[in-house]
Enzyme design. Structure first.
Site, PDB file in Angstrom:
ATOM      1  N   HIS A   5      32.796  -9.128 -26.099  1.00 32.35           N
ATOM      2  CA  HIS A   5      32.139  -8.132 -25.247  1.00 32.35           C
ATOM      3  C   HIS A   5      31.753  -8.750 -23.915  1.00 32.35           C
ATOM      4  O   HIS A   5      31.342  -9.897 -23.838  1.00 32.35           O
ATOM      5  CB  HIS A   5      30.887  -7.558 -25.923  1.00 32.35           C
ATOM      6  CG  HIS A   5      29.907  -8.591 -26.384  1.00 32.35           C
ATOM      7  ND1 HIS A   5      30.095  -9.326 -27.543  1.00 32.35           N
ATOM      8  CD2 HIS A   5      28.746  -9.035 -25.842  1.00 32.35           C
ATOM      9  CE1 HIS A   5      29.091 -10.162 -27.696  1.00 32.35           C
ATOM     10  NE2 HIS A   5      28.263 -10.021 -26.675  1.00 32.35           N
ATOM     11  N   HIS A  36      29.119  -8.380 -20.707  1.00 33.71           N
ATOM     12  CA  HIS A  36      27.840  -7.830 -20.270  1.00 33.71           C
ATOM     13  C   HIS A  36      27.963  -7.482 -18.788  1.00 33.71           C
ATOM     14  O   HIS A  36      28.385  -8.327 -17.994  1.00 33.71           O
ATOM     15  CB  HIS A  36      26.713  -8.862 -20.370  1.00 33.71           C
ATOM     16  CG  HIS A  36      26.400  -9.331 -21.751  1.00 33.71           C
ATOM     17  ND1 HIS A  36      25.238  -8.996 -22.406  1.00 33.71           N
ATOM     18  CD2 HIS A  36      27.078 -10.142 -22.604  1.00 33.71           C
ATOM     19  CE1 HIS A  36      25.209  -9.574 -23.596  1.00 33.71           C
ATOM     20  NE2 HIS A  36      26.317 -10.285 -23.736  1.00 33.71           N
TER      21      HIS A  36
END
Ligand code: AMP
Ligand code: ZN
Length: 135
Positions: free
Chosen positions: A99, A101
Protein backbone atom coordinates in the site's frame (compact mmCIF):
# COMPACT_ATOMS: atom_id res chain seq x y z
CA UNK A 1 -5.70 -13.72 1.65
CA UNK A 2 -8.09 -14.79 4.39
CA UNK A 3 -6.28 -13.21 7.35
CA UNK A 4 -5.34 -9.93 5.63
CA UNK A 5 -7.12 -6.83 6.97
CA UNK A 6 -6.87 -5.01 3.64
CA UNK A 7 -8.27 -8.00 1.72
CA UNK A 8 -11.18 -7.93 4.19
CA UNK A 9 -11.71 -4.24 3.42
CA UNK A 10 -11.73 -5.05 -0.32
CA UNK A 11 -14.30 -7.80 0.28
CA UNK A 12 -16.43 -5.44 2.42
CA UNK A 13 -15.98 -7.56 5.54
CA UNK A 14 -14.41 -4.58 7.33
CA UNK A 15 -15.85 -1.08 6.77
CA UNK A 16 -13.77 1.69 5.25
CA UNK A 17 -14.14 5.26 4.04
CA UNK A 18 -13.70 4.68 0.30
CA UNK A 19 -12.08 7.58 -1.53
CA UNK A 20 -11.97 5.94 -4.97
CA UNK A 21 -12.22 2.50 -6.49
CA UNK A 22 -11.92 0.88 -9.89
CA UNK A 23 -11.66 -2.74 -10.97
CA UNK A 24 -8.06 -3.11 -9.82
CA UNK A 25 -7.39 -0.53 -7.12
CA UNK A 26 -9.02 0.76 -3.92
CA UNK A 27 -8.20 4.00 -2.09
CA UNK A 28 -9.56 4.60 1.41
CA UNK A 29 -8.91 6.82 4.40
CA UNK A 30 -6.27 5.65 6.85
CA UNK A 31 -7.97 4.95 10.17
CA UNK A 32 -5.19 6.69 12.14
CA UNK A 33 -4.22 9.59 9.87
CA UNK A 34 -1.01 11.58 10.16
CA UNK A 35 -3.09 14.48 8.83
CA UNK A 36 -6.75 14.61 7.85
CA UNK A 37 -7.27 13.12 4.39
CA UNK A 38 -4.38 10.62 4.76
CA UNK A 39 -5.30 7.98 2.18
CA UNK A 40 -4.10 4.45 1.50
CA UNK A 41 -4.00 3.08 -2.05
CA UNK A 42 -3.99 -0.69 -2.51
CA UNK A 43 -4.23 -3.22 -5.29
CA UNK A 44 -7.31 -5.42 -5.15
CA UNK A 45 -5.09 -8.46 -5.68
CA UNK A 46 -3.01 -9.36 -2.63
CA UNK A 47 0.76 -8.87 -2.84
CA UNK A 48 2.81 -8.67 0.33
CA UNK A 49 5.05 -5.82 -0.77
CA UNK A 50 6.41 -3.75 -3.64
CA UNK A 51 8.99 -6.37 -4.59
CA UNK A 52 6.22 -8.91 -5.20
CA UNK A 53 3.99 -6.43 -7.08
CA UNK A 54 3.98 -7.03 -10.87
CA UNK A 55 4.90 -4.00 -13.00
CA UNK A 56 1.42 -3.82 -14.51
CA UNK A 57 -0.19 -3.63 -11.07
CA UNK A 58 2.33 -0.99 -9.97
CA UNK A 59 1.33 1.13 -12.94
CA UNK A 60 -2.33 0.83 -12.00
CA UNK A 61 -1.59 2.02 -8.46
CA UNK A 62 0.42 5.00 -9.68
CA UNK A 63 -2.34 5.96 -12.13
CA UNK A 64 -4.88 6.08 -9.29
CA UNK A 65 -2.46 8.01 -7.07
CA UNK A 66 -2.03 10.57 -9.88
CA UNK A 67 -5.80 10.81 -10.27
CA UNK A 68 -6.85 11.24 -6.65
CA UNK A 69 -3.98 13.19 -5.11
CA UNK A 70 -4.97 16.57 -6.57
CA UNK A 71 -8.45 16.10 -5.08
CA UNK A 72 -6.99 15.15 -1.68
CA UNK A 73 -4.70 18.19 -1.71
CA UNK A 74 -7.49 20.53 -2.75
CA UNK A 75 -10.01 19.14 -0.27
CA UNK A 76 -7.62 19.37 2.66
CA UNK A 77 -6.14 22.72 1.58
CA UNK A 78 -2.75 21.07 1.77
CA UNK A 79 0.46 22.78 0.70
CA UNK A 80 1.99 19.50 -0.45
CA UNK A 81 1.91 15.77 0.22
CA UNK A 82 4.13 12.83 0.98
CA UNK A 83 3.79 9.63 -1.04
CA UNK A 84 5.15 6.87 1.15
CA UNK A 85 5.50 3.12 1.00
CA UNK A 86 6.80 1.19 3.98
CA UNK A 87 8.38 -2.00 2.66
CA UNK A 88 9.17 -4.67 5.25
CA UNK A 89 8.93 -4.49 9.03
CA UNK A 90 12.32 -2.74 9.28
CA UNK A 91 10.79 0.12 7.29
CA UNK A 92 7.61 0.22 9.39
CA UNK A 93 5.34 -1.99 7.29
CA UNK A 94 2.66 -3.36 9.60
CA UNK A 95 0.05 -4.58 7.11
CA UNK A 96 1.57 -7.04 4.66
CA UNK A 97 -0.62 -6.02 1.73
CA UNK A 98 1.30 -3.56 -0.42
CA UNK A 99 0.00 0.00 0.00
CA UNK A 100 0.98 3.57 -0.67
CA UNK A 101 0.27 6.31 1.85
CA UNK A 102 -0.78 9.72 0.50
CA UNK A 103 -0.26 12.14 3.38
CA UNK A 104 -1.46 15.73 2.85
CA UNK A 105 1.03 18.21 4.32
CA UNK A 106 0.73 21.77 5.57
CA UNK A 107 3.61 24.22 5.72
CA UNK A 108 3.26 24.47 9.48
CA UNK A 109 2.22 20.92 10.44
CA UNK A 110 5.45 20.39 12.34
CA UNK A 111 6.45 17.03 10.87
CA UNK A 112 10.05 16.51 9.84
CA UNK A 113 11.52 13.88 7.55
CA UNK A 114 14.35 11.72 8.85
CA UNK A 115 17.81 13.27 8.68
CA UNK A 116 20.38 12.48 5.99
CA UNK A 117 24.10 12.11 6.55
CA UNK A 118 27.24 12.55 4.50
CA UNK A 119 28.82 9.40 3.03
CA UNK A 120 32.09 8.42 4.71
CA UNK A 121 34.96 8.50 2.17
CA UNK A 122 34.70 5.65 -0.36
CA UNK A 123 31.32 4.29 0.80
CA UNK A 124 29.24 5.74 -2.05
CA UNK A 125 31.45 4.06 -4.66
CA UNK A 126 31.30 0.72 -2.84
CA UNK A 127 27.55 0.65 -2.36
CA UNK A 128 27.01 1.86 -5.93
CA UNK A 129 29.02 -1.03 -7.34
CA UNK A 130 27.20 -3.51 -5.09
CA UNK A 131 23.80 -2.23 -6.21
CA UNK A 132 24.75 -2.33 -9.89
CA UNK A 133 26.07 -5.88 -9.59
CA UNK A 134 22.68 -6.93 -8.24
CA UNK A 135 20.62 -5.33 -11.02
P1 AMP B 1 2.01 0.45 7.34
O1 AMP B 1 2.70 0.76 8.64
O2 AMP B 1 2.68 1.11 6.17
O3 AMP B 1 1.81 -1.04 7.15
O4 AMP B 1 0.60 1.15 7.42
C1 AMP B 1 -0.58 0.50 7.77
C2 AMP B 1 -1.62 1.57 7.91
O5 AMP B 1 -2.88 0.95 7.87
C3 AMP B 1 -1.54 2.37 9.22
O6 AMP B 1 -1.34 3.75 8.92
C4 AMP B 1 -2.91 2.12 9.86
O7 AMP B 1 -3.44 3.26 10.47
C5 AMP B 1 -3.75 1.70 8.67
N1 AMP B 1 -4.89 0.84 8.99
C6 AMP B 1 -4.88 -0.29 9.73
N2 AMP B 1 -6.12 -0.82 9.80
C7 AMP B 1 -6.91 0.00 9.07
C8 AMP B 1 -8.30 -0.01 8.74
N3 AMP B 1 -9.14 -0.97 9.19
N4 AMP B 1 -8.80 1.00 7.98
C9 AMP B 1 -7.98 1.97 7.54
N5 AMP B 1 -6.66 2.02 7.79
C10 AMP B 1 -6.13 1.05 8.56
ZN1 ZN C 1 -4.38 -8.62 1.38
Amino acid sequence: MDDCIFCKIIKGEIPSYKVYENGDVLAFLDITPVNSGHTLVISKNHYDNLIDLPEEEAGKLINVIKKITPAIVKATEADGFNLNLNNGSAAGQVINHVHFHIVPRKNNDGYKLWPGHVYPAGEAEIVLEKIKSNL
